[in-house]
Design a protein around this motif. Structure first.
Motif, PDB file in Angstrom:
ATOM      1  N   GLY A   1      45.254  87.901  29.870  1.00  0.00           N
ATOM      2  CA  GLY A   1      43.349  87.450  30.351  1.00  0.00           C
ATOM      3  C   GLY A   1      43.426  89.594  30.980  1.00  0.00           C
ATOM      4  O   GLY A   1      43.416  90.361  29.402  1.00  0.00           O
ATOM      5  N   ASN A   2      43.367  90.084  32.136  1.00  0.00           N
ATOM      6  CA  ASN A   2      41.876  91.233  31.896  1.00  0.00           C
ATOM      7  C   ASN A   2      43.630  91.951  32.415  1.00  0.00           C
ATOM      8  O   ASN A   2      44.439  91.725  32.686  1.00  0.00           O
ATOM      9  N   ILE A   3      43.884  93.090  31.581  1.00  0.00           N
ATOM     10  CA  ILE A   3      44.701  94.174  31.559  1.00  0.00           C
ATOM     11  C   ILE A   3      44.539  95.458  32.082  1.00  0.00           C
ATOM     12  O   ILE A   3      42.740  95.465  31.816  1.00  0.00           O
ATOM     13  N   ALA A   4      45.264  96.744  32.294  1.00  0.00           N
ATOM     14  CA  ALA A   4      44.442  97.875  33.121  1.00  0.00           C
ATOM     15  C   ALA A   4      43.643  98.544  33.641  1.00  0.00           C
ATOM     16  O   ALA A   4      43.046  98.671  33.496  1.00  0.00           O
ATOM     17  N   GLY A   5      43.772  96.891  34.502  1.00  0.00           N
ATOM     18  CA  GLY A   5      42.697  97.146  35.707  1.00  0.00           C
ATOM     19  C   GLY A   5      41.099  96.571  35.415  1.00  0.00           C
ATOM     20  O   GLY A   5      40.049  96.578  35.531  1.00  0.00           O
ATOM     21  N   GLY A   6      41.202  95.193  34.405  1.00  0.00           N
ATOM     22  CA  GLY A   6      40.247  94.854  34.047  1.00  0.00           C
ATOM     23  C   GLY A   6      39.871  95.785  32.214  1.00  0.00           C
ATOM     24  O   GLY A   6      38.080  95.492  32.446  1.00  0.00           O
ATOM     25  N   ILE A   7      39.712  96.708  32.343  1.00  0.00           N
ATOM     26  CA  ILE A   7      39.875  97.272  31.005  1.00  0.00           C
ATOM     27  C   ILE A   7      39.499  96.685  30.021  1.00  0.00           C
ATOM     28  O   ILE A   7      38.933  96.900  29.156  1.00  0.00           O
ATOM     29  N   VAL A   8      40.422  96.336  29.719  1.00  0.00           N
ATOM     30  CA  VAL A   8      41.066  95.084  28.553  1.00  0.00           C
ATOM     31  C   VAL A   8      41.276  93.850  28.645  1.00  0.00           C
ATOM     32  O   VAL A   8      41.800  93.400  30.032  1.00  0.00           O
ATOM     33  N   PHE A   9      40.448  92.758  28.368  1.00  0.00           N
ATOM     34  CA  PHE A   9      40.336  91.581  28.372  1.00  0.00           C
ATOM     35  C   PHE A   9      41.245  90.449  27.342  1.00  0.00           C
ATOM     36  O   PHE A   9      40.649  91.068  25.872  1.00  0.00           O
ATOM     37  N   ILE A  10      42.558  90.605  27.355  1.00  0.00           N
ATOM     38  CA  ILE A  10      43.106  89.259  26.125  1.00  0.00           C
ATOM     39  C   ILE A  10      43.195  88.056  26.578  1.00  0.00           C
ATOM     40  O   ILE A  10      44.183  87.469  26.751  1.00  0.00           O
ATOM     41  N   PRO A  11      41.558  87.526  26.097  1.00  0.00           N
ATOM     42  CA  PRO A  11      41.659  85.916  25.990  1.00  0.00           C
ATOM     43  C   PRO A  11      42.887  85.284  25.407  1.00  0.00           C
ATOM     44  O   PRO A  11      43.533  84.077  25.989  1.00  0.00           O
ATOM     45  N   CYS A  12      43.241  85.389  24.583  1.00  0.00           N
ATOM     46  CA  CYS A  12      44.598  84.836  23.601  1.00  0.00           C
ATOM     47  C   CYS A  12      44.842  85.876  22.622  1.00  0.00           C
ATOM     48  O   CYS A  12      44.676  86.971  21.778  1.00  0.00           O
ATOM     49  N   MET A  13      46.622  86.127  22.713  1.00  0.00           N
ATOM     50  CA  MET A  13      47.334  86.342  21.892  1.00  0.00           C
ATOM     51  C   MET A  13      47.806  85.221  20.215  1.00  0.00           C
ATOM     52  O   MET A  13      48.469  84.532  20.747  1.00  0.00           O
ATOM     53  N   ALA A  14      47.433  86.595  19.086  1.00  0.00           N
ATOM     54  CA  ALA A  14      47.946  85.577  17.833  1.00  0.00           C
ATOM     55  C   ALA A  14      49.179  86.231  17.758  1.00  0.00           C
ATOM     56  O   ALA A  14      49.580  87.380  17.961  1.00  0.00           O
ATOM     57  N   GLY A  15      50.750  85.346  17.375  1.00  0.00           N
ATOM     58  CA  GLY A  15      51.540  86.370  16.804  1.00  0.00           C
ATOM     59  C   GLY A  15      51.027  86.477  14.685  1.00  0.00           C
ATOM     60  O   GLY A  15      50.672  85.758  13.898  1.00  0.00           O
ATOM     61  N   SER A  16      51.320  88.146  14.423  1.00  0.00           N
ATOM     62  CA  SER A  16      51.302  88.024  13.235  1.00  0.00           C
ATOM     63  C   SER A  16      52.564  89.719  13.216  1.00  0.00           C
ATOM     64  O   SER A  16      52.918  90.273  14.331  1.00  0.00           O
ATOM     65  N   ALA A  17      52.903  89.813  11.768  1.00  0.00           N
ATOM     66  CA  ALA A  17      53.925  90.716  11.463  1.00  0.00           C
ATOM     67  C   ALA A  17      52.902  91.188  10.268  1.00  0.00           C
ATOM     68  O   ALA A  17      52.443  90.905   9.759  1.00  0.00           O
ATOM     69  N   TYR A  18      53.533  93.229   9.967  1.00  0.00           N
ATOM     70  CA  TYR A  18      52.272  93.030   9.214  1.00  0.00           C
ATOM     71  C   TYR A  18      53.712  94.829   8.665  1.00  0.00           C
ATOM     72  O   TYR A  18      54.654  95.784   9.152  1.00  0.00           O
ATOM     73  N   LEU A  19      53.886  95.340   7.980  1.00  0.00           N
ATOM     74  CA  LEU A  19      54.527  96.422   7.006  1.00  0.00           C
ATOM     75  C   LEU A  19      53.567  97.440   7.365  1.00  0.00           C
ATOM     76  O   LEU A  19      52.074  97.360   7.003  1.00  0.00           O
ATOM     77  N   GLY A  20      53.442  98.221   8.197  1.00  0.00           N
ATOM     78  CA  GLY A  20      53.310  99.460   8.503  1.00  0.00           C
ATOM     79  C   GLY A  20      53.918  99.996   9.687  1.00  0.00           C
ATOM     80  O   GLY A  20      55.254 100.634   9.416  1.00  0.00           O
ATOM     81  N   GLY A  21      52.647 100.739  10.412  1.00  0.00           N
ATOM     82  CA  GLY A  21      53.546 101.624  11.838  1.00  0.00           C
ATOM     83  C   GLY A  21      52.636 100.691  13.235  1.00  0.00           C
ATOM     84  O   GLY A  21      51.681 100.139  12.993  1.00  0.00           O
ATOM     85  N   PHE A  22      52.575 100.908  14.365  1.00  0.00           N
ATOM     86  CA  PHE A  22      52.132 100.829  15.270  1.00  0.00           C
ATOM     87  C   PHE A  22      52.140 102.134  16.522  1.00  0.00           C
ATOM     88  O   PHE A  22      53.129 102.606  16.433  1.00  0.00           O
ATOM     89  N   ASN A  23      50.901 102.320  16.854  1.00  0.00           N
ATOM     90  CA  ASN A  23      50.765 103.565  17.688  1.00  0.00           C
ATOM     91  C   ASN A  23      50.774 102.915  19.633  1.00  0.00           C
ATOM     92  O   ASN A  23      49.518 102.855  20.042  1.00  0.00           O
ATOM     93  N   ALA A  24      51.629 103.258  20.122  1.00  0.00           N
ATOM     94  CA  ALA A  24      51.505 102.112  21.583  1.00  0.00           C
ATOM     95  C   ALA A  24      50.011 103.609  22.069  1.00  0.00           C
ATOM     96  O   ALA A  24      50.283 103.022  23.532  1.00  0.00           O
ATOM     97  N   LEU A  25      49.909 104.464  21.661  1.00  0.00           N
ATOM     98  CA  LEU A  25      48.871 105.285  22.258  1.00  0.00           C
ATOM     99  C   LEU A  25      47.314 104.522  22.818  1.00  0.00           C
ATOM    100  O   LEU A  25      46.564 104.719  23.968  1.00  0.00           O
ATOM    101  N   THR A  26      47.117 103.670  21.434  1.00  0.00           N
ATOM    102  CA  THR A  26      46.210 103.217  21.217  1.00  0.00           C
ATOM    103  C   THR A  26      45.841 101.426  21.589  1.00  0.00           C
ATOM    104  O   THR A  26      44.910 100.880  21.254  1.00  0.00           O
TER     105      THR A  26
END
Length: 366
Positions: A186-211
């Protein structure tokens, strides 16, 4: 101005206001900005720098473990130290200390030696000591997954690996990768971001935690360098089960009549000089840089039993394939699995489960 921009504006004003009446405080940042190895040691002249790790792609028979660093630039005023590593895939660490001396960040420098032709999902690694989730790894090539973003969203270091959207499973008697769609935090980061659903995904590439919180679709970096040949087919086995809960829409509302399907695809795209090196969550589906795509058709997805897939690469895209560009290392390739085919937009049907194993990439060699 949206809430996120307002928050950033307030933070910047709070930092700048004291500078009017006293000397500027020492820089608190501890980032690596540039890392350069000796000429002709890498397949690409650049290295991939993420939040706390660095990926390199050395030329054949080149090992960068004891290689000299030609140039390393860090945040203004910061200092750095090279630290040896006994681990096989981590060449060494670079620890950066901020000018203020209050912050330090340790980067793991890794190398990818070759692109595997087959993926069995037998080997899994943990990202570090703070979180318990795992991602699969084939040889020296690391898979990334929605586990990376889930760890940030849930902010629960003690959550066990089996409670994340991507985890180990078994298919046809061997270790496989399982991806699940789950109800989000649901609401995270003080309500700035709303994540009602989270799918499982896997991929070849990279991930930037800062964004990961400010711009999630830009936190997933799709694609790794590929110059082995002209991809022709992607094969493997999968088992898909549709969830039984109501479909969750991006605004958090639910639709009991809407169905959900998984997704399996690969994409070859141009990433040479003068263009971005990656595709992202907001353009992987429609970027004009895509040269070819192999994708399972929604109507072909079988539910409830292990099924083989054999996907042919389609080259009917505006950007043509070029052997010369391939040889000049101007292409990247990604393979993606997702338990919900619109999961990147935080929607899907909780309970959706996709298990994948024995994936193989076929291509025409030079």
């Amino acid at each position: 101005m949206n809430a996120l921009k307002q928050l950033f504006t307030v933070a910047v004003m709070a930092l700048l206001a004291p500078s009017c009446i006293r000397d500027e405080a020492p820089n608190p940042e501890a980032d690596i900005l540039t890392l350069v190895f000796p000429e002709n040691s890498l397949r690409k002249g650049e290295v991939e720098i993420y939040n706390d790790y660095i990926v390199t792609y050395p030329k054949q028979k080149v090992n960068l473990r004891d290689s000299a660093i030609v140039r390393l630039e860090v945040s203004p005023g910061a200092t750095w130290e090279r630290i040896a590593s006994p681990q096989g895939d981590t060449l060494f660490f670079v620890e950066v200390t901020s000018e203020s001396r209050q912050y330090a960040k340790r980067y793991a420098v890794m190398q990818v030696e070759s692109f595997p032709e087959a993926f069995g999902f037998e080997t899994w690694t943990k990202p570090g000591t703070n979180f318990l989730y795992e991602n699969p790894k084939e040889g020296s090539l690391q898979w990334y997954s929605s586990n990376n973003g889930a760890a940030i969203a849930w902010s629960s270091p003690g959550k066990p690996a089996e409670d994340y959207p991507v985890r180990r499973a078994t298919l046809n008697g061997s270790t496989a990768i399982e991806l699940r769609t789950m109800t989000g935090p649901g609401n995270i980061a003080g309500g700035i971001v709303f994540i009602p659903c989270m799918a499982g995904s896997a991929y070849l590439g990279g991930f930037n935690a800062l964004t990961g919180l400010t711009n999630p679709l830009r936190s997933t970096f799709f694609g790794v360098p590929f110059d082995g040949g002209r991809p022709t087919r992607l094969t493997g086995y999968y088992l898909f089960r549709e969830g039984t809960e109501d479909y969750i829409l991006p605004d958090g509302t639910r639709d009991g009549t809407k169905h959900d399907r998984c997704d399996i695809y690969a994409a070859l795209f141009k990433a040479g000089e003068g263009v971005e090196q990656f595709l992202y969550g907001d353009n992987i589906g429609d970027s004009p840089r895509v040269i070819a795509r192999a994708k399972i058709a929604e109507g072909d997805i079988v539910t409830g039993r292990a099924t083989a897939f054999d996907l042919e690469f389609d080259y009917a895209y505006p950007t043509p394939f070029s052997w010369d560009e391939l040889k000049n290392q101007q292409y990247r390739l990604t393979i993606v699995f997702a338990s919900s085919n619109r999961g990147q937009f935080y929607e899907g049907r909780p309970g959706n489960t996709l298990i994948v194993d024995d994936v193989r990439l076929y291509y025409e060699a030079f």
